[in-house]
Design a protein around this motif. Structure first.
Motif, PDB file in Angstrom:
ATOM      1  N   THR A 241       0.819  -1.216   0.000  1.00  0.00           N
ATOM      2  CA  THR A 241       0.000   0.000   0.000  1.00  0.00           C
ATOM      3  C   THR A 241       0.851   1.264   0.000  1.00  0.00           C
ATOM      4  N   ASP A 242       2.123   1.155   0.430  1.00  0.00           N
ATOM      5  CA  ASP A 242       3.021   2.310   0.473  1.00  0.00           C
ATOM      6  C   ASP A 242       4.023   2.316  -0.683  1.00  0.00           C
ATOM      7  N   MET A 243       3.923   1.329  -1.570  1.00  0.00           N
ATOM      8  CA  MET A 243       4.853   1.262  -2.697  1.00  0.00           C
ATOM      9  C   MET A 243       4.490   2.297  -3.762  1.00  0.00           C
ATOM     10  N   ILE A 244       5.499   2.966  -4.298  1.00  0.00           N
ATOM     11  CA  ILE A 244       5.329   3.882  -5.429  1.00  0.00           C
ATOM     12  C   ILE A 244       5.760   3.130  -6.678  1.00  0.00           C
ATOM     13  N   CYS A 245       4.836   2.914  -7.585  1.00  0.00           N
ATOM     14  CA  CYS A 245       5.083   2.112  -8.779  1.00  0.00           C
ATOM     15  C   CYS A 245       4.868   2.948 -10.034  1.00  0.00           C
ATOM     16  N   VAL A 246       5.351   2.421 -11.152  1.00  0.00           N
ATOM     17  CA  VAL A 246       5.151   3.041 -12.452  1.00  0.00           C
ATOM     18  C   VAL A 246       4.610   1.986 -13.410  1.00  0.00           C
ATOM     19  N   GLU A 247       3.670   2.370 -14.239  1.00  0.00           N
ATOM     20  CA  GLU A 247       3.088   1.422 -15.193  1.00  0.00           C
ATOM     21  C   GLU A 247       4.045   1.173 -16.350  1.00  0.00           C
ATOM     22  N   ARG A 248       3.948  -0.005 -16.914  1.00  0.00           N
ATOM     23  CA  ARG A 248       4.889  -0.444 -17.933  1.00  0.00           C
ATOM     24  C   ARG A 248       4.848   0.423 -19.194  1.00  0.00           C
ATOM     25  N   ASN A 249       3.685   1.030 -19.492  1.00  0.00           N
ATOM     26  CA  ASN A 249       3.532   1.802 -20.722  1.00  0.00           C
ATOM     27  C   ASN A 249       3.910   3.272 -20.562  1.00  0.00           C
ATOM     28  N   GLU A 250       4.305   3.682 -19.362  1.00  0.00           N
ATOM     29  CA  GLU A 250       4.724   5.060 -19.163  1.00  0.00           C
ATOM     30  C   GLU A 250       6.050   5.322 -19.877  1.00  0.00           C
ATOM     31  N   SER A 251       6.310   6.565 -20.218  1.00  0.00           N
ATOM     32  CA  SER A 251       7.537   6.926 -20.923  1.00  0.00           C
ATOM     33  C   SER A 251       8.693   7.100 -19.936  1.00  0.00           C
ATOM     34  N   LEU A 252       9.908   7.091 -20.490  1.00  0.00           N
ATOM     35  CA  LEU A 252      11.082   7.300 -19.644  1.00  0.00           C
ATOM     36  C   LEU A 252      11.082   8.701 -19.039  1.00  0.00           C
TER      37      LEU A 252
END
Length: 472
Positions: free
Chosen positions: A235-246
């Motif tokens: 719940t505290d993890m900051i994630c990024v989606e695979r399709n986001e750009s660099l």
């Protein structure tokens, strides 16, 4: 007669050498007897792994050392029988020493009473030597080294005393009735208790730094602490989606303060990998057009660890694999959280902070009209008192918790949300985990009022200029 004297002298010399060898063998068996009860399978497995990954030794030397470790592994499978064999040979050597000294006295023409006294004195001298040399202490402090050096002798002693296995089996059954623990678990428990007692004695002597003693205590508790106790929950993890750009990844790293961010697919359980800030910077630095590439093109394979893994094992595994971050998996295969090597180190040395960290504790600060800067852990009750309203949020207790609930995700610097006519904006982060530390709270209509005032001032200025122009 001279020839007979020469033969007698030769026999005495041989007996003296044999007695000396028996003394050495007795001391060796005493050290091995103490060491065999303190060597664990985990110690030997780690040593094998260290030898296999050491590129500075030849293949022949590597295999020779591994074969010796295998002998020790075989010896500790029945450590009670092995200890019994060592004790038998130690006692036998002491008895034979006394007998050899008595024989030497007899060859020298001593009467019977002198032979007996000389044998007893020899036994006492050997006992004093054993105390001074303290072979058992060596077996306690360096059990693995002692067992590796004496593996062949101990193996021979075990082979010559098959009856020792009977006593070993009886001892093992008696210990199993007392506690349902394996040999390694029971040994580890004893070692931990001895370590704690030693540290307590050092602290009580007032000659030991309390901070160092606390660190030593923390080291002893690593094996009792599980990974789920130190991880960052999902719940505290900051994630990024695979399709986001660099480019989006760079912005997220800049705002969150993290250099390693998990890459996910449809949800957190769809873990793709971990994106490293340095990989994104390397990709864009020499090819600016790469900023539109997808994050999944640079993500690395994640290291997966179970949440029930002891922290000491986790720390050693991360050292060996050269990984600083790992994904924690629960018993059902779902993602439980994220753990870093710094989390394990903090269990020993305490909270790690850098020069940019600021305290999350303190009092709310009035920074403008109806505008307050509040620490993240400010109770909601204080917020209600300051703005004279009822927030009515029973499932959260702090301003940070309120912002997290409104956003539906972990807030980072720049995150903002509105509730009950109040706008909450995260403006600062602190700590190694870069959690939001400061939140600015102000009326939600403040921006509209400021814009209206600004527009009104411009209209007044234009009217004033028009009137002056008409007057001319």
């Amino acid at each position: 007669m001279p020839e007979q004297d020469a033969v007698t002298a030769g026999v005495i010399i041989v007996l003296a050498i044999a007695a000396s060898v028996l003394v050495w063998l007795s001391l060796t068996m005493a050290a091995a007897e103490s060491a065999v009860t303190r060597v664990t399978r985990a110690n030997l497995n780690n040593l094998i792994l260290e030898i296999q990954t050491n590129g500075e030794i030849s293949h022949f030397s590597r295999m020779k050392k591994i074969r010796r470790i295998h002998k020790v592994q075989h010896l500790i499978t029945d450590r009670f029988a092995t200890s019994g064999s060592c004790a038998f040979f130690r006692i036998t050597c002491n008895v034979l020493d006394g007998a050899l000294i008595a024989c030497i006295a007899s060859l020298l023409g001593a009467p019977l009473w002198a032979e007996v006294i000389s044998g007893c004195i020899a036994a006492v001298v050997i006992a004093v030597v054993s105390i001074l040399v303290r072979p058992r202490s060596a077996g306690v402090t360096k059990p693995v080294d002692i067992m590796l050096r004496g593996a062949r002798l101990v193996t021979l002693a075990v082979a010559l005393t098959p009856f020792a296995k009977i006593g070993g089996q009886m001892a093992a059954k008696r210990r199993s009735r007392e506690a349902e623990l394996s040999d390694d678990e029971e040994l580890e428990k004893i070692q931990l208790e001895q370590g704690r007692a030693t540290i307590d004695r050092l602290v009580e002597s007032n000659d030991f730094d309390p901070e160092v003693s606390e660190m030593l205590r923390n080291v002893l508790t690593l094996s009792e602490t599980l990974t789920r106790e130190i991880m960052v929950p999902r719940t505290d993890m900051i994630c990024v989606e695979r399709n986001e750009s660099l480019q989006s990844l760079l912005k997220l790293c800049s705002r969150s303060g993290f250099s390693r961010i998990p890459v996910i697919g449809d949800d957190v359980d769809d873990m793709i990998g971990i994106a490293y800030l340095k990989d994104a910077v390397r990709a864009i630095a020499f090819n600016p057009s790469a900023k539109d590439r997808k994050v999944e093109t640079i993500c690395r394979q994640p290291m997966l660890v179970p949440e029930s893994k002891p922290v000491d094992d986790l720390f050693h595994q991360m050292q060996q694999t050269r990984q600083h971050a790992a994904i924690v998996v629960d018993e059902y295969g779902g993602i439980a959280g994220l753990v870093t090597i710094e989390d394990a180190i903090e269990q020993i040395v305490g909270e790690l902070e850098d020069e940019h960290d600021r305290t999350q504790h303190g009092e709310p600060e009035h920074i403008g009209k109806n505008r307050w800067r509040m620490p993240a852990r400010t109770p909601i009750a204080d917020l209600e008192e300051i703005f004279e309203m009822d927030i009515d949020e029973d499932d959260v207790d702090t301003v940070y918790g309120l912002l997290t609930k409104l956003l539906g995700r972990v807030p980072i610097v720049g995150s903002t949300a509105v509730t009950r006519g109040l706008r909450l904006t995260a403006v600062d982060s602190a700590g190694r985990r870069k959690k939001v530390s400061t939140i600015v709270v102000e009326p939600a209509n403040r921006e509209k009022k400021d814009a209206a005032v600004h527009h009104g001032n411009e209209h007044s200025e234009r009217t004033k200029e028009t009137n002056e122009h008409d007057g001319k």
